[in-house]
Scaffold this motif. Structure first.
Motif, PDB file in Angstrom:
ATOM      1  N   CYS A 161       0.851  -1.194   0.000  1.00  0.00           N
ATOM      2  CA  CYS A 161       0.000   0.000   0.000  1.00  0.00           C
ATOM      3  C   CYS A 161       0.882   1.236   0.000  1.00  0.00           C
ATOM      4  N   GLU A 192      -4.186  -9.424   5.798  1.00  0.00           N
ATOM      5  CA  GLU A 192      -5.308  -8.487   5.803  1.00  0.00           C
ATOM      6  C   GLU A 192      -5.532  -7.943   7.217  1.00  0.00           C
ATOM      7  N   TRP A 193      -5.350  -8.810   8.222  1.00  0.00           N
ATOM      8  CA  TRP A 193      -5.547  -8.403   9.622  1.00  0.00           C
ATOM      9  C   TRP A 193      -4.542  -7.306  10.001  1.00  0.00           C
ATOM     10  N   LEU A 230      -3.010  -5.250   8.016  1.00  0.00           N
ATOM     11  CA  LEU A 230      -3.325  -4.036   7.271  1.00  0.00           C
ATOM     12  C   LEU A 230      -4.486  -3.278   7.921  1.00  0.00           C
ATOM     13  N   ASN A 231      -5.544  -4.016   8.263  1.00  0.00           N
ATOM     14  CA  ASN A 231      -6.706  -3.372   8.888  1.00  0.00           C
ATOM     15  C   ASN A 231      -6.351  -2.770  10.249  1.00  0.00           C
ATOM     16  N   THR A 232      -5.495  -3.475  10.987  1.00  0.00           N
ATOM     17  CA  THR A 232      -5.060  -2.976  12.302  1.00  0.00           C
ATOM     18  C   THR A 232      -4.306  -1.658  12.155  1.00  0.00           C
ATOM     19  N   GLU A 233      -3.361  -1.613  11.205  1.00  0.00           N
ATOM     20  CA  GLU A 233      -2.569  -0.387  11.002  1.00  0.00           C
ATOM     21  C   GLU A 233      -3.455   0.771  10.539  1.00  0.00           C
ATOM     22  N   ARG A 234      -4.422   0.459   9.691  1.00  0.00           N
ATOM     23  CA  ARG A 234      -5.326   1.527   9.225  1.00  0.00           C
ATOM     24  C   ARG A 234      -6.171   2.081  10.377  1.00  0.00           C
ATOM     25  N   THR A 235      -6.595   1.188  11.260  1.00  0.00           N
ATOM     26  CA  THR A 235      -7.397   1.617  12.423  1.00  0.00           C
ATOM     27  C   THR A 235      -6.550   2.419  13.397  1.00  0.00           C
TER      28      THR A 235
END
Length: 531
Positions: free
Chosen positions: A469, A505-506, A508-513
């Protein structure tokens, strides 16, 4: 409207399909009709083997697949056709997606035996994003395949596009007898192993005439009449405006390998396909009839001719007139450039041209000035939008097997990734080179070309990443903190932009949050504005 005559006579399109649907065969038949080649398989590697005219890389010949987009120009009935033959293999989908930014319409080849396949769906999604006009060619009718009505229903449901049959098949497989042309109201008879000739076309004043029974038999004639009545009742005449808006796709049935049903489609294509269209830029819409030249690079290919270490950038002309030896402005580099030997293509053959007009694809000899998406103009600063790099799905570290060839390896990696076959990432604060690709086959191609074209021997080591990303933030301090804290997962692309390599994916979602001030982008297009 200075160049209106030139614009009106041009049609620029791509042929797209799932692998093995017969796309490259269809390309060759078009070239035969245009008189551009004399025999099918016009490019020979030796006296025994024949290869498709559009497959010019050695590895393509060995594997029997197209891995790079080929560009071919030919004239047919007074129209200049620019045809882009795309890779069918899903591992090279990104090259195809970018090619679709450079065309005004597409012909989609569907295998009548296998119907709609995964790659076909993905390609149609890209066409729908741009409302690209589509013509469908249902190929391999001389093989036992799906029922014609079932096939049309499947294509409409899977590809979410309304179909409009222009020809209608009489049986399929070993019983295939030909097609009825719904537009011209004539019958084209099929004989296995021969190509359709003028004497195979039977003019019918009315489908009810006895001549039809004599030609194809009472049973098939009766069935054809029923089918035609049903198809005409549902579809009527083709609404060309709906086709141009990407809402309706005309459909043709045939057998590309037998050169059957191809001429009917080509004749219709010449009649209804769009002339060069307006395109969106970062500033405004640019239209073909504008006087000032503009165009963009949608593909780069190194070593097109193995005898000469050349590198060709493919330019789509969007407005005005491109001229040999004239200075044009390279927007990203903010400098003026000129080209003494611009080319047009017939597969591997190159012809130097003096001028090109909207819709044309020109090959520019490149010494490393170009990247995919670069814009050339006759003055104003803007760039054409919608030519992104996508996040890769497979990541491998490049391991140099011959330290004496480090320079050659560096050069090869930069040139091959400039072509867009893969993306190159350098681990933050280190020298570890990671290549990101959409599919495994790309690594084979890169390994082969590095050795054959640059003398660099490498192997690849799999990396545990799920996605790349591009990261940006209005708060530079937050971005600095994030890159330091996550340095093992941070890399730079070859343009120096920061990239976060997520393990899953987990993650990535954690870092975005956890980092709401940082934006995570799945394409690189965000950086064009600052380029």
């Amino acid at each position: 409207m200075k160049y209106n005559h030139e614009i009106q006579k041009r049609r620029t399109f791509a042929i797209i399909s799932h692998p093995d649907a017969g796309k490259t065969t269809l390309t060759e038949k078009f070239l035969l009709f245009g008189g551009a080649i004399q025999t099918a398989g016009a490019v020979k590697s030796n006296k025994i083997k024949k290869f498709a005219a559009s497959d010019f890389m050695e590895i393509e010949r060995q594997r029997g697949i197209s891995v790079a987009t080929s560009v071919m120009s030919f004239e047919y009935n007074g129209i200049l056709v620019n045809l882009l033959d795309t890779p069918g293999h899903k591992d090279f989908a990104e090259d195809t997606y970018r090619t679709l930014t450079a065309v005004d319409s597409v012909i989609l080849v569907v295998d009548s035996v296998n119907g709609v396949e995964e790659q076909t769906r993905r390609l149609m999604e890209v066409c729908r994003m741009r409302d690209t006009p589509v013509i469908v060619f249902i190929n391999k009718m001389d093989r036992d395949g799906k029922n014609r009505f079932d096939l049309l229903e499947e294509i409409e449901a899977e590809l979410k596009i309304q179909l409009h049959p222009m020809t209608w098949p009489i049986n399929s497989g070993k019983d295939f007898k030909g097609v009825y042309n719904l537009h011209d109201k004539n019958l084209v008879l099929f004989t296995a192993g021969t190509k359709a000739a003028d004497e195979d076309v039977v003019e019918l004043t009315d489908i009810s005439v006895e001549l039809l029974d004599n030609k194809i038999g009472e049973k098939d004639a009766s069935l054809l009449r029923e089918d035609v009545e049903l198809v005409d009742g549902v579809h009527g005449e083709l609404n060309v405006t709906d086709y141009l808006a990407g809402k309706v796709a005309p459909v043709f049935f045939g057998s590309a390998i037998n050169n059957f049903g191809v001429k009917e489609m080509l004749d219709t294509f010449i009649r209804i396909a769009p002339i060069p269209r307006c395109r969106m830029t970062s500033v405004r819409e640019v239209c073909p009839d504008e006087e000032k030249f503009s165009g963009f690079i949608f593909k780069i290919h190194a070593n097109l001719d193995p005898k000469h270490r050349d590198r060709i950038a493919f330019l789509r002309v969007c407005s005005g007139k491109f001229e040999r030896n004239k200075y044009f402005h390279h927007v990203r580099l903010d400098k003026d450039v000129r080209f003494s030997n611009p080319y047009t293509f017939l597969a591997r053959d190159k012809d130097v041209i003096e001028a090109a007009y909207p819709g044309d694809v020109v090959g520019l000899f490149d010494t490393g000035n170009f990247k995919i998406g670069d814009t050339l103009t006759e003055g104003p600063n803007f760039y054409f939008t919608g030519i992104p790099s996508f996040s890769p799905e497979i990541f491998k570290e490049v391991v140099n097997k011959d330290p004496m060839k480090t320079k050659q390896l560096e050069k090869g990696l930069l040139q091959l990734t400039d072509e867009g076959v893969a993306q190159l990432f350098t681990q933050f604060g280190g020298n570890k080179k990671i290549i990101g690709c959409v599919g495994e086959l790309q690594f084979e191609v890169i390994q082969y070309r590095l050795l054959q074209e640059y003398g660099a021997s490498v192997e690849f080591r799999a990396q545990p990443y799920y996605k790349a990303c591009w990261i940006t933030s209005a708060d530079h301090k937050k971005l600095d903190e994030f890159t330091k804290f996550k340095s093992n997962n941070i890399a730079e692309d070859k343009d120096g932009h920061l990239v976060y390599l997520a393990q899953s994916e987990w993650f990535l979602n954690t870092e975005r949050t956890n980092n709401p001030d940082i934006e995570f982008h799945f394409t690189s297009e965000i950086h064009k504005e600052t380029a």
